[in-house]
Scaffold this motif. Structure first.
Motif, PDB file in Angstrom:
ATOM      1  N   ALA A   1     -15.728  62.417 -74.287  1.00  0.00           N
ATOM      2  CA  ALA A   1     -16.748  62.691 -73.266  1.00  0.00           C
ATOM      3  C   ALA A   1     -16.585  64.114 -72.759  1.00  0.00           C
ATOM      4  CB  ALA A   1     -16.611  61.709 -72.112  1.00  0.00           C
ATOM      5  N   ASP A   2     -17.679  64.669 -72.233  1.00  0.00           N
ATOM      6  CA  ASP A   2     -17.581  65.997 -71.629  1.00  0.00           C
ATOM      7  C   ASP A   2     -17.248  65.904 -70.147  1.00  0.00           C
ATOM      8  OD1 ASP A   2     -20.020  64.992 -70.844  1.00  0.00           O
ATOM      9  OD2 ASP A   2     -21.154  66.788 -71.319  1.00  0.00           O
TER      10      ASP A   2
ATOM     11  N   SER B   1     -14.907  67.265 -65.014  1.00  0.00           N
ATOM     12  CA  SER B   1     -14.905  67.729 -66.397  1.00  0.00           C
ATOM     13  C   SER B   1     -13.844  68.817 -66.563  1.00  0.00           C
ATOM     14  CB  SER B   1     -16.282  68.284 -66.770  1.00  0.00           C
ATOM     15  OG  SER B   1     -16.597  69.395 -65.971  1.00  0.00           O
ATOM     16  N   PRO B   2     -13.436  69.077 -67.808  1.00  0.00           N
ATOM     17  CA  PRO B   2     -12.451  70.137 -68.045  1.00  0.00           C
ATOM     18  C   PRO B   2     -13.028  71.503 -67.661  1.00  0.00           C
ATOM     19  CG  PRO B   2     -12.642  68.698 -69.963  1.00  0.00           C
ATOM     20  CD  PRO B   2     -13.752  68.343 -69.031  1.00  0.00           C
ATOM     21  N   ASP B   3     -12.185  72.383 -67.125  1.00  0.00           N
ATOM     22  CA  ASP B   3     -12.618  73.729 -66.741  1.00  0.00           C
ATOM     23  C   ASP B   3     -13.171  74.527 -67.912  1.00  0.00           C
ATOM     24  OD1 ASP B   3     -11.986  73.395 -64.074  1.00  0.00           O
ATOM     25  OD2 ASP B   3      -9.975  74.245 -64.294  1.00  0.00           O
ATOM     26  N   ASP B   4     -12.626  74.300 -69.112  1.00  0.00           N
ATOM     27  CA  ASP B   4     -13.050  75.087 -70.272  1.00  0.00           C
ATOM     28  C   ASP B   4     -14.284  74.517 -70.965  1.00  0.00           C
ATOM     29  OD1 ASP B   4     -11.983  72.842 -71.475  1.00  0.00           O
ATOM     30  OD2 ASP B   4     -10.380  73.908 -72.516  1.00  0.00           O
ATOM     31  N   GLY B   5     -14.825  73.391 -70.459  1.00  0.00           N
ATOM     32  CA  GLY B   5     -16.032  72.796 -71.034  1.00  0.00           C
ATOM     33  C   GLY B   5     -15.816  72.012 -72.306  1.00  0.00           C
ATOM     34  N   GLN B   6     -14.589  71.862 -72.720  1.00  0.00           N
ATOM     35  CA  GLN B   6     -14.285  71.134 -73.945  1.00  0.00           C
ATOM     36  C   GLN B   6     -14.449  69.622 -73.750  1.00  0.00           C
ATOM     37  OE1 GLN B   6     -13.415  72.492 -77.028  1.00  0.00           O
ATOM     38  NE2 GLN B   6     -14.084  74.357 -76.010  1.00  0.00           N
ATOM     39  N   VAL B   7     -14.510  68.895 -74.847  1.00  0.00           N
ATOM     40  CA  VAL B   7     -14.578  67.440 -74.823  1.00  0.00           C
ATOM     41  C   VAL B   7     -13.195  66.898 -74.496  1.00  0.00           C
ATOM     42  CG1 VAL B   7     -15.012  65.397 -76.237  1.00  0.00           C
ATOM     43  CG2 VAL B   7     -16.474  67.405 -76.471  1.00  0.00           C
TER      44      VAL B   7
END
Length: 76
Positions: free
Chosen positions: A20-21, A45-51
């Motif tokens: 999930a994002d 969500s992750p800071d880097d936008g990764q899944v």
């Protein structure tokens, strides 16, 4: 909430994993004189936008089958 160790997950309830994002977490907001109590959603969500990977045990003790996956509401 139940924690499951990697070595015992095969002997416990069926296990599910997903990519999930992000996900929503809701915080309870207390009532005030002018507003009712409510739940405020926050998207995490992750800071880097990764899944990211999410995993957990399902709530039923039954192991899903191919027929279950094709049931209405299960993406089939």
């Amino acid at each position: 909430m139940t924690n499951v160790r990697a070595g015992t997950v095969a002997q416990s309830r069926p296990f599910a994993a997903a990519a999930a994002d992000g996900f929503y977490q809701r915080q309870n907001i207390a009532a005030s004189k002018t507003a009712k109590a409510r739940k405020q959603p926050y998207f995490i969500s992750p800071d880097d936008g990764q899944v990211m990977a999410l995993a957990g045990c399902t709530s039923s003790g039954a192991t899903p089958t191919v027929e279950d996956d094709n049931a209405p509401g299960r993406g089939g």
